[in-house]
Design a protein around this motif. Sequence first.
Motif, short mmCIF file in Angstrom:
data_model
loop_
_atom_site.label_atom_id
_atom_site.label_comp_id
_atom_site.label_asym_id
_atom_site.label_seq_id
_atom_site.Cartn_x
_atom_site.Cartn_y
_atom_site.Cartn_z
N LEU A 1 0.85 -1.09 0.15
CA LEU A 1 -0.09 0.03 -0.15
C LEU A 1 0.94 1.42 0.05
CD1 LEU A 1 -2.91 -1.14 2.40
CD2 LEU A 1 -3.00 -1.06 0.06
N ALA A 2 0.99 2.16 -1.03
CA ALA A 2 1.75 3.36 -1.33
C ALA A 2 3.13 2.98 -0.93
CB ALA A 2 1.10 4.28 -0.32
N GLY A 3 3.57 1.79 -1.34
CA GLY A 3 5.03 1.54 -1.03
C GLY A 3 5.31 0.72 0.18
N ARG A 4 4.37 0.70 0.99
CA ARG A 4 4.53 -0.22 2.39
C ARG A 4 4.16 -1.64 2.11
NH1 ARG A 4 3.01 4.37 6.74
NH2 ARG A 4 4.62 6.10 6.36
N PRO A 5 4.83 -2.45 2.64
CA PRO A 5 4.34 -3.82 2.45
C PRO A 5 3.13 -3.88 3.28
CG PRO A 5 6.34 -3.98 3.74
CD PRO A 5 6.13 -2.57 3.07
N VAL A 6 2.21 -4.94 2.79
CA VAL A 6 0.83 -5.33 3.66
C VAL A 6 1.63 -6.35 4.69
CG1 VAL A 6 -1.15 -6.58 3.96
CG2 VAL A 6 -0.58 -5.02 1.86
N THR A 7 1.30 -5.99 6.01
CA THR A 7 1.90 -6.54 7.12
C THR A 7 0.60 -7.45 7.91
OG1 THR A 7 1.79 -5.17 8.63
CG2 THR A 7 4.08 -4.90 7.36
N THR A 8 1.23 -8.32 8.72
CA THR A 8 0.31 -9.01 9.58
C THR A 8 -0.36 -8.01 10.58
OG1 THR A 8 1.43 -11.10 9.56
CG2 THR A 8 -0.05 -10.82 11.41
N GLU A 9 0.36 -7.01 10.95
CA GLU A 9 0.04 -6.04 12.12
C GLU A 9 -1.00 -5.23 11.36
OE1 GLU A 9 1.81 -2.28 14.65
OE2 GLU A 9 2.74 -3.24 13.17
N LEU A 10 -0.87 -4.77 10.29
CA LEU A 10 -1.72 -4.04 9.38
C LEU A 10 -3.13 -4.79 9.42
CD1 LEU A 10 -2.61 -1.73 7.51
CD2 LEU A 10 -1.93 -2.90 5.76
N LEU A 11 -3.34 -5.77 8.89
CA LEU A 11 -4.29 -6.96 8.72
C LEU A 11 -5.02 -7.18 10.08
CD1 LEU A 11 -3.00 -9.15 6.03
CD2 LEU A 11 -4.35 -7.13 5.75
N SER A 12 -4.26 -7.19 11.34
CA SER A 12 -4.71 -7.44 12.27
C SER A 12 -5.70 -6.36 12.99
CB SER A 12 -3.64 -7.83 13.43
OG SER A 12 -2.91 -6.75 13.89
N ARG A 13 -5.28 -5.11 12.42
CA ARG A 13 -6.10 -4.14 12.83
C ARG A 13 -7.46 -3.91 12.27
NH1 ARG A 13 -0.85 -1.46 13.07
NH2 ARG A 13 -1.22 -0.46 11.09
N ALA A 14 -7.83 -4.69 11.11
CA ALA A 14 -8.95 -4.57 10.39
C ALA A 14 -10.26 -5.05 11.12
CB ALA A 14 -8.68 -5.63 9.44
N GLN A 15 -11.16 -4.57 10.95
CA GLN A 15 -12.44 -4.47 11.69
C GLN A 15 -13.34 -5.30 10.70
OE1 GLN A 15 -13.88 -0.76 12.26
NE2 GLN A 15 -12.17 -0.02 13.21
N ILE B 1 -10.35 -2.85 6.36
CA ILE B 1 -8.97 -1.93 6.84
C ILE B 1 -9.84 -0.92 7.80
CG2 ILE B 1 -9.31 -0.31 4.79
CD1 ILE B 1 -6.11 -0.39 4.64
N ALA B 2 -8.98 -0.67 8.86
CA ALA B 2 -9.20 0.16 9.95
C ALA B 2 -9.30 1.57 9.48
CB ALA B 2 -8.44 0.12 11.20
N PRO B 3 -10.26 2.55 9.91
CA PRO B 3 -10.34 3.86 9.43
C PRO B 3 -8.94 4.67 9.32
CG PRO B 3 -12.04 3.46 10.95
CD PRO B 3 -11.26 2.19 10.87
N THR B 4 -8.24 4.39 10.44
CA THR B 4 -6.80 5.20 10.18
C THR B 4 -5.86 4.77 9.19
OG1 THR B 4 -7.15 5.64 12.70
CG2 THR B 4 -4.84 5.93 11.74
N ASP B 5 -5.96 3.49 9.20
CA ASP B 5 -5.07 2.86 8.20
C ASP B 5 -5.43 3.23 6.53
OD1 ASP B 5 -2.86 1.43 9.75
OD2 ASP B 5 -4.53 -0.10 10.07
N LEU B 6 -6.90 3.22 6.75
CA LEU B 6 -7.44 3.51 5.15
C LEU B 6 -6.98 5.04 5.01
CD1 LEU B 6 -9.45 3.32 3.03
CD2 LEU B 6 -11.53 3.96 4.37
N MET B 7 -7.21 5.72 5.93
CA MET B 7 -7.03 7.37 5.40
C MET B 7 -5.46 7.50 5.26
SD MET B 7 -7.65 10.48 5.16
CE MET B 7 -9.46 10.01 5.46
N VAL B 8 -4.55 6.87 6.08
CA VAL B 8 -3.13 6.99 5.51
C VAL B 8 -2.62 6.23 4.44
CG1 VAL B 8 -0.86 5.94 6.43
CG2 VAL B 8 -2.28 6.73 8.20
N SER B 9 -3.33 5.21 4.08
CA SER B 9 -2.96 4.67 2.69
C SER B 9 -3.38 5.41 1.65
CB SER B 9 -3.51 3.17 2.56
OG SER B 9 -5.00 3.06 2.47
#
Length: 271
Positions: free
Chosen positions: A151-165, A177-185
């Motif tokens: 996502l935008a040059g950053r690898p999708v990680t287990t941590e990112l996916l664990s924050r999903a709702q 994807i969580a709202p904060t991660d959605l906005m960042v990406s």
Amino acid sequence: MNLTEDPAPRRSANGKAYPASAGHDHGLAGTGSPEPRKAPREESGARGAREGDATALPPDHTQAILETTKKIGALLKASGCPFALIGGVAAYAHGIPVRLQHDTDFAVRREDAETVTNALREHGVRIVDPPEDWLVKARSGGEEIDLIFSLAGRPVTTELLSRAQTLPVDSVHMPVIAPTDLMVSRLLAFSDHHCDFGTLLPVARGLRERIDWARVRQETKGSPMAAAFLYLLELLHVLPTHGPADPARPVDPAGPAGSAGPGAGAGADHP
């Protein structure tokens, strides 16, 4: 004489079909009633949809994309690999009334790519290997699917996916994807060649109480597009003014003061 009537006969005297010059009229052909000459195709399609013509194209692809999203989401869940719905359909799942027009996007880990693509292929989903090395493309039901590893040059990680709702997407529950991660990406995806604030503004307004804006600022630091968008949110009173006043930076005197944090702007009473 009825001024709206086509001066040229729409039917021949023996009652055969309209001449080709009259065009096709799915809703009215064969009634024998003279009608105004047809409007361009776009208007015809809209009229066909209003009259219940099953062959008329819908005004957008929202429902078709949702159907594809549900199918792919179910297959990804069955694969056992972690994933999250991202992009415009994720915003829709979070309750933002966006219009879906292009595709549906899922974040998966690169190490799961082979397992995921095999699972989709076994259920009739066509896999397309694009030249880019950060995603796999697929097609199902006439709609496009992107399986994204970065996502935008950053690898999708287990941590990112664990924050999903886990949220319902048109009746099928799946990780989103969580709202904060959605906005960042979304902010980090802006560039000199693509910087459409208009598509992200309703997402920021609708999710502002659920976004950790301090983390957004931290993770997008160094991105001029992100800084410009966040400043726009301040001017629109979606967010409070961030940090000390900068003489070189115009600030709306009517805007609230304070630093942004989780849920920033949620308690402010603004029009």
